[in-house]
Design a protein around this motif. Structure first.
Motif, mmCIF file in Angstrom:
data_model
loop_
_atom_site.group_PDB
_atom_site.id
_atom_site.type_symbol
_atom_site.label_atom_id
_atom_site.label_comp_id
_atom_site.label_asym_id
_atom_site.label_seq_id
_atom_site.Cartn_x
_atom_site.Cartn_y
_atom_site.Cartn_z
ATOM 1 N N MET A 85 -50.163 -7.603 119.657
ATOM 2 C CA MET A 85 -48.844 -6.961 119.555
ATOM 3 C C MET A 85 -48.502 -6.189 120.833
ATOM 4 N N PHE A 86 -49.515 -5.805 121.576
ATOM 5 C CA PHE A 86 -49.330 -4.954 122.749
ATOM 6 C C PHE A 86 -49.484 -5.734 124.055
ATOM 7 N N GLU A 87 -49.664 -7.043 123.939
ATOM 8 C CA GLU A 87 -49.918 -7.869 125.121
ATOM 9 C C GLU A 87 -48.651 -8.540 125.628
ATOM 10 N N VAL A 88 -48.613 -8.669 126.934
ATOM 11 C CA VAL A 88 -47.570 -9.424 127.606
ATOM 12 C C VAL A 88 -48.301 -10.439 128.483
ATOM 13 N N GLU A 122 -60.145 -6.731 119.224
ATOM 14 C CA GLU A 122 -59.258 -7.249 118.187
ATOM 15 C C GLU A 122 -58.035 -6.374 117.881
ATOM 16 N N HIS A 123 -58.179 -5.049 118.026
ATOM 17 C CA HIS A 123 -57.089 -4.185 117.584
ATOM 18 C C HIS A 123 -56.869 -2.977 118.504
ATOM 19 N N VAL A 124 -55.735 -2.344 118.250
ATOM 20 C CA VAL A 124 -55.411 -1.049 118.860
ATOM 21 C C VAL A 124 -55.216 -0.089 117.688
ATOM 22 N N ARG A 125 -56.039 0.973 117.642
ATOM 23 C CA ARG A 125 -55.887 1.969 116.575
ATOM 24 C C ARG A 125 -54.818 2.962 117.011
ATOM 25 N N MET A 126 -53.800 3.106 116.137
ATOM 26 C CA MET A 126 -52.664 3.984 116.405
ATOM 27 C C MET A 126 -52.607 5.083 115.363
#
Length: 167
Positions: A85-88, A122-126
């Protein structure tokens, strides 16, 4: 003139975490005071309760417990989101770093801020809790101006001009 509903209030203040001897979180001086429309739900309710009826030159000191400020930390507001979700172009955006706040939107499209707590493969903890959630607040400062709100300010629900909203 005393602070009350439909008045534009300008104050300086120091916000400390916990109590009068706590860490200073924010300071607002007379060069750029905090300006708000009293009674328009722009600030914490207990903040207004403690300023009501004060006038220019009055000083204040008061605490607000966390449950009447930004509430307790909500563990459900800490979520793991897929890293992609945070990748370009297959790479994390430059601002996606632990400790940074990211502007995001909820499922209804409302803006919110999230704090990046952890980045894994795998994830980014927000963390979507308010930064002051779970913390008692202590304010001290001075009232530097109180004036009647204009008809336009009352219609729009916010202050216009210096320190307020610009159209």
């Amino acid at each position: 003139m005393n602070i009350g509903n439909e008045k534009v209030v300008s104050i300086t203040y120091k916000l400390q975490e916990g109590n009068k001897s706590g860490e200073i979180v924010q300071e607002v001086d007379s060069k750029e005071p905090f300006v708000f429309l009293f009674g328009s739900q722009q600030v914490l309710p207990d903040f207004e309760v403690n300023l009501k009826d004060k006038s220019i030159g009055d000083t204040f000191e008061f605490g607000i417990e966390s449950d009447k400020a930004y509430g307790p930390v909500d563990e459900n507001a800490v979520v793991n989101l897929p890293k992609n979700m945070f990748e370009v172009d297959g790479k994390l955006g430059e601002i996606v770093k632990v400790g940074n706040f990211l502007p995001m939107k909820d499922q209804e499209g409302n803006p919110l801020q999230g704090l990046v707590q952890e980045i894994t493969d795998e994830h980014v903890r927000m963390d979507f809790n308010h930064p002051m959630a779970g913390k008692d607040l202590f304010f001290s400062g001075e009232v530097i101006e109180v004036r009647e709100a204009t008809t336009e300010e009352l219609e729009h629900g916010h202050v216009h001009g210096p320190g307020g909203h610009q159209h």
